[in-house]
Design an enzyme around this catalytic site. Structure first.
Site, short mmCIF file in Angstrom:
data_model
loop_
_atom_site.label_atom_id
_atom_site.label_comp_id
_atom_site.label_asym_id
_atom_site.label_seq_id
_atom_site.Cartn_x
_atom_site.Cartn_y
_atom_site.Cartn_z
N CYS A 94 -3.51 -1.03 -2.47
CA CYS A 94 -3.71 0.37 -2.85
C CYS A 94 -4.53 0.46 -4.14
CB CYS A 94 -2.34 1.01 -3.05
SG CYS A 94 -2.40 2.74 -3.52
N CYS A 111 -10.41 3.40 -1.60
CA CYS A 111 -9.09 3.84 -1.15
C CYS A 111 -8.85 3.25 0.22
CB CYS A 111 -9.03 5.36 -1.09
SG CYS A 111 -7.52 5.99 -0.33
N ASP A 146 0.85 -1.19 0.00
CA ASP A 146 0.00 0.00 0.00
C ASP A 146 0.89 1.24 0.00
OD1 ASP A 146 -2.54 1.34 0.07
OD2 ASP A 146 -2.11 1.87 2.14
N SER A 147 0.27 2.38 -0.35
CA SER A 147 1.04 3.62 -0.32
C SER A 147 1.30 4.08 1.12
CB SER A 147 0.27 4.71 -1.07
OG SER A 147 -0.95 4.96 -0.40
N GLU A 205 -3.24 10.85 6.95
CA GLU A 205 -1.77 10.76 7.12
C GLU A 205 -1.29 11.74 8.19
OE1 GLU A 205 0.82 8.92 5.63
OE2 GLU A 205 -0.60 7.61 4.61
N HIS A 225 -7.18 4.14 2.75
CA HIS A 225 -7.21 5.05 3.90
C HIS A 225 -8.63 5.37 4.39
CE1 HIS A 225 -3.07 5.55 2.81
NE2 HIS A 225 -2.85 6.47 3.72
N1 DGL Z 1 -3.63 3.78 -0.63
C1 DGL Z 1 -4.18 4.60 -1.68
C2 DGL Z 1 -5.41 3.97 -2.29
O1 DGL Z 1 -5.90 2.96 -1.82
C3 DGL Z 1 -4.56 5.97 -1.27
C4 DGL Z 1 -3.59 6.77 -0.58
C5 DGL Z 1 -2.72 7.60 -1.46
O2 DGL Z 1 -3.22 8.50 -2.18
O3 DGL Z 1 -1.55 7.36 -1.33
O4 DGL Z 1 -5.90 4.50 -3.27
#
Ligand code: DGL
Length: 265
Positions: A69, A182, A6-7, A150, A184
């Site tokens: 992600c 997403c 994930d990001s 974040e 998050h």
């Molecule tokens: N983890 C990313 C997603 O699921 C979103 C967070 C980001 O923009 O880094 O789309």
């Protein structure tokens, strides 16, 4: 091992679902928090960072990598899959989400909350209309939500009103199903529920991804047989470990003790 990329720490919501549903498998997790958010980056950057993350997870012993992600699944998955070929499997999350939304929506009016990158890619519209050609998909880019999470502001009035501002236009369009597209957004789900009301079905990665992975492993016993079993998850971040542990613990539902990962430029 099952690798989850994930990001940031949002994908720990997916890992939580996997550990609950498939507790026998050993998992590796990587959150590229140092470079989040991905949602406002170019497709080229999302691809490059995702490739580095996937390389890292295979280097640590992953047999199969899941791009938790949505942004990486939308903008990098196909290219990454081509690069790895048939031997090293990389899976995304869009198809499981699309299948769940297609199965649950009665009115064929589906809302998608996602990052700017995911919306721009059109990937959800593509996957959903493959399943239900006459489905109406209303997408809402929510660029403020990932930075708020974040920054640790997920319990603030600002987060609550930012979520409501994203959800209200979708409700006004008459959707009956809402995809939280997403990772998050899982942490913001109570505000999403509050703004959406009780009648809208919310589709969240924590349920959908582990379910679809279980079905995938049943169809692919040759991959299942190669997965390590019985070890606790190892969790890595490229960002600040203390912040990651604090926020990640909320999404994971138990204490997180991340290790630092270095991926390069
Ligand atoms: N983890 C990313 C997603 O699921 C979103 C967070 C980001 O923009 O880094 O789309």
């Amino acid at each position: 091992m099952l690798g989850v990329f994930d990001s940031g720490f949002g994908g720990l919501h997916v890992l939580r679902g996997m550990v609950a549903r498939l507790p026998q498998y050993s998992c590796l997790y990587l959150g590229d928090s140092a470079r989040a958010p991905y949602g406002s980056r170019s497709q080229e950057e999302v691809y490059r960072f995702t490739k580095q993350g996937v390389d890292f997870l295979f280097g640590q012993g992953a047999t199969l990598v899941i791009l938790a992600c949505n942004t990486a699944s939308s903008e990098a998955l196909r290219k990454v899959q081509v690069e790895y070929g048939a031997t090293r499997k990389v899976l995304g999350v869009l198809i499981p989400f699309a299948e769940a939304a297609a199965a649950r929506s009665r009115s064929k009016q589906v809302g998608v909350m996602a990052t700017e990158g995911t919306v721009r890619s059109g990937a959800y519209v593509r996957e959903l209309t493959k399943l239900v050609p006459d489905m109406t998909i209303v997408q809402q880019a929510c660029p403020r939500l990932v930075p708020l999470v974040e920054e640790g502001e997920q319990d603030s009035d600002e987060a609550r009103s930012a979520v409501a501002a994203c959800v209200r236009p979708l409700v006004a369009e008459g959707i009956d199903t809402l995809v939280l597209g997403c990772t998050h957004y899982g942490i913001l789900e109570p505000y999403v529920r509050e703004a959406a009301g009780e009648d809208i079905e919310i589709i969240s990665d924590r349920d959908v991804v582990p379910q679809s992975l279980a079905a995938y492993l049943k169809r692919h016993p040759e991959i299942e047989a190669r997965l390590d079993k019985g070890k606790p998850p190892r969790i890595f971040t490229t960002g600040d470990v203390e912040t990651f542990d604090r926020l990640g613990s909320i999404l994971f539902g138990q204490p997180v003790h991340a290790e630092r990962a270095y991926l390069g430029e």
